[in-house]
Design a protein around this motif. Sequence first.
Motif, PDB file in Angstrom:
ATOM      1  N   LEU A   3       0.836  -1.199   0.000  1.00 49.78           N
ATOM      2  CA  LEU A   3       0.000   0.000   0.000  1.00 49.78           C
ATOM      3  C   LEU A   3       0.871   1.250   0.000  1.00 49.78           C
ATOM      4  O   LEU A   3       1.913   1.269   0.637  1.00 49.78           O
ATOM      5  N   PRO A   4       0.444   2.315  -0.695  1.00 55.61           N
ATOM      6  CA  PRO A   4       1.244   3.542  -0.696  1.00 55.61           C
ATOM      7  C   PRO A   4       1.224   4.223   0.666  1.00 55.61           C
ATOM      8  O   PRO A   4       0.161   4.388   1.264  1.00 55.61           O
ATOM      9  N   THR A   5       2.401   4.577   1.175  1.00 51.29           N
ATOM     10  CA  THR A   5       2.491   5.287   2.455  1.00 51.29           C
ATOM     11  C   THR A   5       3.412   6.493   2.298  1.00 51.29           C
ATOM     12  O   THR A   5       4.194   6.574   1.346  1.00 51.29           O
ATOM     13  N   ARG A   6       3.321   7.406   3.248  1.00 52.64           N
ATOM     14  CA  ARG A   6       4.194   8.586   3.206  1.00 52.64           C
ATOM     15  C   ARG A   6       5.664   8.191   3.375  1.00 52.64           C
ATOM     16  O   ARG A   6       6.547   8.904   2.908  1.00 52.64           O
ATOM     17  N   THR A   7       5.919   7.057   4.015  1.00 51.31           N
ATOM     18  CA  THR A   7       7.300   6.568   4.145  1.00 51.31           C
ATOM     19  C   THR A   7       7.881   6.293   2.762  1.00 51.31           C
ATOM     20  O   THR A   7       9.045   6.615   2.479  1.00 51.31           O
ATOM     21  N   HIS A   8       7.062   5.688   1.877  1.00 53.01           N
ATOM     22  CA  HIS A   8       7.514   5.439   0.498  1.00 53.01           C
ATOM     23  C   HIS A   8       7.797   6.756  -0.221  1.00 53.01           C
ATOM     24  O   HIS A   8       8.774   6.887  -0.959  1.00 53.01           O
ATOM     25  N   LEU A   9       6.915   7.736  -0.003  1.00 51.42           N
ATOM     26  CA  LEU A   9       7.080   9.032  -0.668  1.00 51.42           C
ATOM     27  C   LEU A   9       8.327   9.756  -0.158  1.00 51.42           C
ATOM     28  O   LEU A   9       9.069  10.353  -0.932  1.00 51.42           O
ATOM     29  N   ALA A  10       8.564   9.666   1.151  1.00 50.62           N
ATOM     30  CA  ALA A  10       9.772  10.275   1.727  1.00 50.62           C
ATOM     31  C   ALA A  10      11.027   9.652   1.107  1.00 50.62           C
ATOM     32  O   ALA A  10      11.982  10.359   0.749  1.00 50.62           O
ATOM     33  N   ALA A  11      11.001   8.325   0.940  1.00 47.35           N
ATOM     34  CA  ALA A  11      12.141   7.627   0.325  1.00 47.35           C
ATOM     35  C   ALA A  11      12.334   8.088  -1.124  1.00 47.35           C
ATOM     36  O   ALA A  11      13.471   8.268  -1.590  1.00 47.35           O
ATOM     37  N   ALA A  12      11.224   8.305  -1.847  1.00 46.53           N
ATOM     38  CA  ALA A  12      11.297   8.780  -3.242  1.00 46.53           C
ATOM     39  C   ALA A  12      11.861  10.202  -3.301  1.00 46.53           C
ATOM     40  O   ALA A  12      12.625  10.534  -4.223  1.00 46.53           O
ATOM     41  N   LEU A  13      11.511  11.028  -2.328  1.00 48.83           N
ATOM     42  CA  LEU A  13      12.043  12.399  -2.274  1.00 48.83           C
ATOM     43  C   LEU A  13      13.552  12.384  -2.030  1.00 48.83           C
ATOM     44  O   LEU A  13      14.299  13.168  -2.615  1.00 48.83           O
ATOM     45  N   VAL A  14      14.007  11.447  -1.189  1.00 48.44           N
ATOM     46  CA  VAL A  14      15.447  11.302  -0.935  1.00 48.44           C
ATOM     47  C   VAL A  14      16.153  10.789  -2.197  1.00 48.44           C
ATOM     48  O   VAL A  14      17.177  11.332  -2.622  1.00 48.44           O
ATOM     49  N   ALA A  15      15.553   9.737  -2.798  1.00 46.63           N
ATOM     50  CA  ALA A  15      16.161   9.133  -3.998  1.00 46.63           C
ATOM     51  C   ALA A  15      16.275  10.136  -5.141  1.00 46.63           C
ATOM     52  O   ALA A  15      17.228  10.093  -5.927  1.00 46.63           O
ATOM     53  N   GLY A  16      15.306  11.058  -5.218  1.00 46.42           N
ATOM     54  CA  GLY A  16      15.334  12.073  -6.277  1.00 46.42           C
ATOM     55  C   GLY A  16      16.226  13.258  -5.958  1.00 46.42           C
ATOM     56  O   GLY A  16      16.332  14.198  -6.765  1.00 46.42           O
ATOM     57  N   GLY A  17      16.841  13.238  -4.779  1.00 48.95           N
ATOM     58  CA  GLY A  17      17.738  14.322  -4.394  1.00 48.95           C
ATOM     59  C   GLY A  17      17.024  15.592  -3.948  1.00 48.95           C
ATOM     60  O   GLY A  17      17.632  16.667  -3.873  1.00 48.95           O
ATOM     61  N   HIS A  18      15.734  15.482  -3.622  1.00 45.88           N
ATOM     62  CA  HIS A  18      14.964  16.673  -3.234  1.00 45.88           C
ATOM     63  C   HIS A  18      15.142  17.021  -1.757  1.00 45.88           C
ATOM     64  O   HIS A  18      14.955  18.168  -1.359  1.00 45.88           O
ATOM     65  N   VAL A  19      15.471  16.006  -0.946  1.00 46.06           N
ATOM     66  CA  VAL A  19      15.800  16.214   0.473  1.00 46.06           C
ATOM     67  C   VAL A  19      16.951  15.270   0.818  1.00 46.06           C
ATOM     68  O   VAL A  19      17.193  14.293   0.100  1.00 46.06           O
ATOM     69  N   GLY A  20      17.625  15.566   1.923  1.00 50.35           N
ATOM     70  CA  GLY A  20      18.780  14.747   2.299  1.00 50.35           C
ATOM     71  C   GLY A  20      18.407  13.448   2.994  1.00 50.35           C
ATOM     72  O   GLY A  20      19.042  12.418   2.783  1.00 50.35           O
ATOM     73  N   ARG A  21      17.364  13.512   3.828  1.00 44.96           N
ATOM     74  CA  ARG A  21      16.979  12.333   4.624  1.00 44.96           C
ATOM     75  C   ARG A  21      15.463  12.246   4.717  1.00 44.96           C
ATOM     76  O   ARG A  21      14.771  13.248   4.536  1.00 44.96           O
ATOM     77  N   THR A  22      14.975  11.049   5.057  1.00 45.59           N
ATOM     78  CA  THR A  22      13.517  10.876   5.114  1.00 45.59           C
ATOM     79  C   THR A  22      12.885  11.758   6.192  1.00 45.59           C
ATOM     80  O   THR A  22      11.793  12.277   5.994  1.00 45.59           O
ATOM     81  N   ASP A  23      13.577  11.951   7.334  1.00 48.42           N
ATOM     82  CA  ASP A  23      12.969  12.805   8.368  1.00 48.42           C
ATOM     83  C   ASP A  23      12.868  14.258   7.894  1.00 48.42           C
ATOM     84  O   ASP A  23      11.954  14.984   8.273  1.00 48.42           O
ATOM     85  N   HIS A  24      13.810  14.669   7.002  1.00 43.82           N
ATOM     86  CA  HIS A  24      13.723  16.014   6.417  1.00 43.82           C
ATOM     87  C   HIS A  24      12.479  16.112   5.526  1.00 43.82           C
ATOM     88  O   HIS A  24      11.812  17.146   5.483  1.00 43.82           O
ATOM     89  N   ALA A  25      12.176  15.023   4.814  1.00 45.64           N
ATOM     90  CA  ALA A  25      11.003  15.008   3.929  1.00 45.64           C
ATOM     91  C   ALA A  25       9.726  15.232   4.740  1.00 45.64           C
ATOM     92  O   ALA A  25       8.841  15.988   4.329  1.00 45.64           O
TER      93      ALA A  25
END
Length: 278
Positions: A132-154
């Motif tokens: 199921l889609p969760t914000r944890t997955h989205l945070a990981a995608a933001l990190v992978a895309g270089g938009h934030v440094g870490r998931t807690d930053h997301a």
Amino acid sequence: MTHSGIDLHSHSNCSDGSLPPAELVQRAAAAGIGMLALTDHDTVAGLEEAQSAGVASGIRIVPGVEISASWRSQAIHVLGLWIDPSSAPLQNALCLQAERRRVRMRKICAALSDLGLPGDELLAAVESHPGLPTRTHLAAALVAGGHVGRTDHAFRKYLGRGGAAHVAADWPALAEVVAWIRDAGGIASLAHPARYTLSAGGRRQLLADFVAAGGGALEVVTGGNGAQHCDANAALAMKFGLLGSIGSDFHDPRLAWNPLGRLAKLPDCVVPVWRSHL
């Protein structure tokens, strides 16, 4: 079975955990766990695989789920333990939960697009996951895309309450969620009570409402919690006549703070939720 052999809160990649159910069970066996509950967020998709792996590994698998509920506009997590995963009303309820999650994820990604981020790309990355889609997955995608440094930053910058792309969840009422669990033959256990941002009076009111709705247990010992939390939770369990549960809330072996099964002992004053299931 000793307390150290029991862990009643864990996640697989059917929700926001990193390991497939069978791998999770094998890891639990290696950690000396004899009773493990798989409690994925709003889904029972991993239970069949976990049960098969449990038979192969000699571990008793407790069929479980962690359902998101709303209480006084705050998200509260309720564990359903010893549920019947084939219960039709529960399955229908979890389908509604999955749809709520998908709708919320699309809204968050649209908000990210409005902020100049590649929302469609991020949504596609999240939806490529098996669970199921969760914000944890989205945070990981933001990190992978270089938009934030870490998931807690997301979470701090975009996804959490007060974040630029935060979308409040539309979860069902606490009493409704407890009813789903009870109708599926399970025990409703309030997850990680110390983690909610509530005053002491607010926490007591939450528990009073939980008990009034038919809640049966409290997660007294949670991964990452200190001794002072365990004592406070034990006192609450005693006050409200709730059984006590223990669970690591394991998600990922790379997160060192909550390894599978490494949990403090349930205080002797609290009746274990598993007592009638040994």
